[in-house]
Design a protein around this motif. Sequence first.
Motif, mmCIF file in Angstrom:
data_model
loop_
_atom_site.group_PDB
_atom_site.id
_atom_site.type_symbol
_atom_site.label_atom_id
_atom_site.label_comp_id
_atom_site.label_asym_id
_atom_site.label_seq_id
_atom_site.Cartn_x
_atom_site.Cartn_y
_atom_site.Cartn_z
ATOM 1 N N THR A 31 3.300 11.393 3.716
ATOM 2 C CA THR A 31 3.712 9.997 3.803
ATOM 3 C C THR A 31 2.588 9.127 3.269
ATOM 4 N N GLU A 32 2.936 7.907 2.880
ATOM 5 C CA GLU A 32 1.896 6.962 2.458
ATOM 6 C C GLU A 32 2.390 5.540 2.638
ATOM 7 N N ILE A 33 1.418 4.635 2.747
ATOM 8 C CA ILE A 33 1.717 3.212 2.879
ATOM 9 C C ILE A 33 0.524 2.442 2.329
ATOM 10 N N GLU A 34 0.790 1.286 1.730
ATOM 11 C CA GLU A 34 -0.301 0.435 1.266
ATOM 12 C C GLU A 34 -0.604 -0.590 2.353
ATOM 13 N N ILE A 35 -1.885 -0.710 2.657
ATOM 14 C CA ILE A 35 -2.346 -1.633 3.698
ATOM 15 C C ILE A 35 -3.212 -2.696 3.035
ATOM 16 N N ALA A 41 -11.716 -1.114 7.114
ATOM 17 C CA ALA A 41 -10.935 -1.743 8.189
ATOM 18 C C ALA A 41 -9.888 -0.775 8.732
ATOM 19 N N VAL A 42 -9.290 0.018 7.859
ATOM 20 C CA VAL A 42 -8.317 1.020 8.276
ATOM 21 C C VAL A 42 -9.025 2.100 9.093
ATOM 22 N N GLU A 95 -16.163 8.943 6.796
ATOM 23 C CA GLU A 95 -15.870 7.546 7.116
ATOM 24 C C GLU A 95 -15.206 6.791 5.966
ATOM 25 N N ALA A 96 -14.097 6.138 6.288
ATOM 26 C CA ALA A 96 -13.318 5.308 5.374
ATOM 27 C C ALA A 96 -12.731 6.094 4.194
ATOM 28 N N ARG A 97 -12.707 7.432 4.306
ATOM 29 C CA ARG A 97 -12.130 8.260 3.240
ATOM 30 C C ARG A 97 -11.123 9.269 3.781
ATOM 31 N N GLU A 98 -11.540 10.064 4.792
ATOM 32 C CA GLU A 98 -10.654 11.141 5.243
ATOM 33 C C GLU A 98 -10.988 11.597 6.659
ATOM 34 N N LEU A 99 -9.909 11.855 7.408
ATOM 35 C CA LEU A 99 -9.988 12.530 8.698
ATOM 36 C C LEU A 99 -8.992 13.682 8.616
ATOM 37 N N PHE A 117 -5.460 12.466 7.174
ATOM 38 C CA PHE A 117 -5.348 11.025 6.959
ATOM 39 C C PHE A 117 -6.337 10.713 5.846
ATOM 40 N N THR A 118 -5.890 10.101 4.758
ATOM 41 C CA THR A 118 -6.823 9.713 3.707
ATOM 42 C C THR A 118 -6.657 8.234 3.401
ATOM 43 N N MET A 119 -7.755 7.625 2.991
ATOM 44 C CA MET A 119 -7.795 6.219 2.640
ATOM 45 C C MET A 119 -8.389 6.092 1.246
ATOM 46 N N GLU A 120 -7.627 5.510 0.333
ATOM 47 C CA GLU A 120 -8.076 5.328 -1.048
ATOM 48 C C GLU A 120 -8.003 3.848 -1.384
ATOM 49 N N GLU A 121 -9.137 3.289 -1.827
ATOM 50 C CA GLU A 121 -9.148 1.870 -2.180
ATOM 51 C C GLU A 121 -8.450 1.664 -3.516
ATOM 52 N N THR A 122 -7.562 0.685 -3.546
ATOM 53 C CA THR A 122 -6.847 0.358 -4.778
ATOM 54 C C THR A 122 -7.675 -0.631 -5.595
ATOM 55 N N ALA A 123 -7.254 -0.880 -6.831
ATOM 56 C CA ALA A 123 -7.981 -1.789 -7.721
ATOM 57 C C ALA A 123 -8.076 -3.202 -7.159
ATOM 58 N N ASP A 124 -7.099 -3.594 -6.336
ATOM 59 C CA ASP A 124 -7.113 -4.947 -5.768
ATOM 60 C C ASP A 124 -7.681 -5.000 -4.349
ATOM 61 N N GLY A 125 -8.409 -3.965 -3.951
ATOM 62 C CA GLY A 125 -9.110 -3.976 -2.672
ATOM 63 C C GLY A 125 -8.273 -3.604 -1.462
ATOM 64 N N LYS A 126 -7.055 -3.161 -1.684
ATOM 65 C CA LYS A 126 -6.210 -2.701 -0.578
ATOM 66 C C LYS A 126 -6.470 -1.213 -0.343
#
Length: 170
Positions: A31-35, A41-42, A95-99, A117-126
Amino acid sequence: MSILTTATVAIASTLIAAYGVGQFTTKSIATEIEIDAPPHAVWAELSDTEGHASWNPFVTHMSGDLTVGRQLNVTVQPAGNAPMGFTPTVLVSDEARELRWVGHLGFKGVFDGEHHFTMEETADGKTLFRQGETFSGMLAYVLFPLIGESTAGGFEAMNAALKTRVEAKG
């Protein structure tokens, strides 16, 4: 050996004999979602293990240290199902990348779940937040149809709640 363990081994052995080892492939949910917030912060919400109970509709309890090799105490409750507790081992805590953690039913190889759980920063900072799990083991082929849909629904509910919580904190 406990009765549950003995029964699990007997069932697994019967299934292997009936279907062959090749039938027991891995099954995955993604699954994925843009935050609308940066990954840190995530991560702040995701890594606050004690805080999950106040916002997370799927992971209703989490406690423990997010250090690689340590065990967590986690309770999940997909909508309409009874809560299930387990003690996964942390595999990655970046931290801020993967758990990432792995849990087992009984012992390794019966029914294993590697959750990420992964967090990838998008070009617009999301943040593109991805949550998924790969199930493996002798019983994955049999149990996945029983839990797959409700588990995916739980991931989606958690993702939406995480998005709402993080974006509200702005």
